[in-house]
Design an enzyme around this catalytic site. Structure first.
Site, PDB file in Angstrom:
ATOM      1  N   ASP A 108       0.825  -1.199   0.000  1.00  0.00           N
ATOM      2  CA  ASP A 108       0.000   0.000   0.000  1.00  0.00           C
ATOM      3  C   ASP A 108       0.866   1.258   0.000  1.00  0.00           C
ATOM      4  O   ASP A 108       1.679   1.448  -0.895  1.00  0.00           O
ATOM      5  CB  ASP A 108      -0.958  -0.077   1.198  1.00  0.00           C
ATOM      6  CG  ASP A 108      -2.008   1.002   1.228  1.00  0.00           C
ATOM      7  OD1 ASP A 108      -2.880   1.004   0.337  1.00  0.00           O
ATOM      8  OD2 ASP A 108      -1.965   1.853   2.136  1.00  0.00           O
ATOM      9  N   HIS A 276      -7.455  -6.610   0.428  1.00  0.00           N
ATOM     10  CA  HIS A 276      -6.373  -5.626   0.382  1.00  0.00           C
ATOM     11  C   HIS A 276      -5.233  -5.942   1.338  1.00  0.00           C
ATOM     12  O   HIS A 276      -4.060  -5.751   1.003  1.00  0.00           O
ATOM     13  CB  HIS A 276      -6.952  -4.248   0.697  1.00  0.00           C
ATOM     14  CG  HIS A 276      -5.955  -3.148   0.752  1.00  0.00           C
ATOM     15  ND1 HIS A 276      -5.192  -2.771  -0.346  1.00  0.00           N
ATOM     16  CD2 HIS A 276      -5.571  -2.316   1.767  1.00  0.00           C
ATOM     17  CE1 HIS A 276      -4.414  -1.751  -0.020  1.00  0.00           C
ATOM     18  NE2 HIS A 276      -4.609  -1.468   1.258  1.00  0.00           N
TER      19      HIS A 276
END
Length: 297
Positions: A108, A276
């Site tokens: 991320d 995610h």
């Protein structure tokens, strides 16, 4: 964090007069730098760092603005939260440990720092694995309604101070629960101790400002840097692995492998059976893919 990272030691590195980076170090072997995402800290690696430490000297850092690293006031042009500045932080941390070259595994926001690290310091990064991102410039330039709805925080956090800071600061624990819990897997994958750490750190003075400045930099000065690189026509030459969650937004809204092939010459990767937060949702699947790759060379 001691229980989550047995046999790791704490480290504080002053990278400039205004910024100290918090990290942990453990294991032995070639150096491996781990970088986390938003709104988290180095605690995201607790399910895989002890196993990685059987093969590497693992250095897991909190990015500036996050965790127990410094949270300086943002500059008018956000340059002190640019990925260039954050990448330089990481080089300084690794040099403090006498590591001039190293491998990188990043998720991320940390993966965006790692991308800039490989661009600005190609001699330092031997190989790199990035989790659940496409290049920042590609994601902004290809923003769709579906992406904007799913990644609403990209557009909320870049609003001028102090609006988002004030709203996050009113209930930082709820912000962490809502941002992380509204993803595909909800809050079930997260160890309560790690979740409590994310909430503790976001409640620290200046933490909301730090995360906002990270995103403000990505929507301004980072895009300027990325466009300059694109105009030069160069590509990353190091071995690069990119992985994304098959239940996540990045893989639905973009073609991650294709986008990375536009900016890097040696790319491999694919989707993993998760959302995610790959390192916490699918640690075994992640290690199965990245460990052989990181051990090469």
């Amino acid at each position: 964090m001691t229980a989550l990272f047995p046999n790791f030691r704490a480290l504080q590195v002053e990278v400039d007069p205004t910024v100290t980076i918090n990290a942990i170090v453990g294991g032995s072997g070639p150096p491996l730098l781990l970088l986390h995402g938003h709104p988290q800290t180095h605690a995201i690696w607790h399910r895989i760092a002890p196993r990685l430490a059987q093969h590497f000297t693992v250095v897991a850092c909190d990015l500036r603005g996050y965790g127990d690293s410094s949270r300086p006031q943002g500059a008018l042009d956000h340059a002190n939260y640019s990925k260039r500045a954050m990448a330089a932080d990481m080089v300084a941390v690794m040099l403090s440990l006498d590591f001039k070259t190293f491998r990188v595994l990043a998720h991320d926001r940390g993966a965006r720092v790692a991308h800039r690290l490989a661009l600005d310091h190609p001699q330092a990064v031997q190989r790199m694995a990035l989790l659940d991102i496409a290049p920042t410039l590609a994601m902004y330039e290809q923003t769709s309604e579906a992406f904007a709805r799913a990644y609403w925080h990209w557009f909320f956090l870049i609003q001028p101070a102090p609006l988002p800071e004030r709203l996050i600061g009113a209930d930082p624990a709820a912000y962490v629960r809502d941002v992380m819990g509204k993803r595909s897997a909800g809050l079930a994958p997260f160890d309560p101790r790690a979740l409590a750490e994310y909430q503790r750190c976001l409640a620290l003075p200046g933490a909301a400002h730090g995360i906002c400045e990270d995103y403000r930099a990505s929507a301004t000065i980072d895009l300027d840097h990325d466009r300059l690189d694109r105009d030069k026509g160069g590509k990353l030459s190091l071995p690069l692995m990119v992985l994304w969650g098959e239940q996540g937004v990045v893989g639905r809204c973009f073609d991650p492998l294709k986008e990375w092939q536009l900016v890097a010459a040696d790319v491999q990767g694919g989707a993993l059976p998760c959302g995610h937060y790959i390192a916490e949702e699918a640690p075994d699947a992640l290690l199965e893919r990245v460990l052989p790759f990181l051990l090469q060379g």
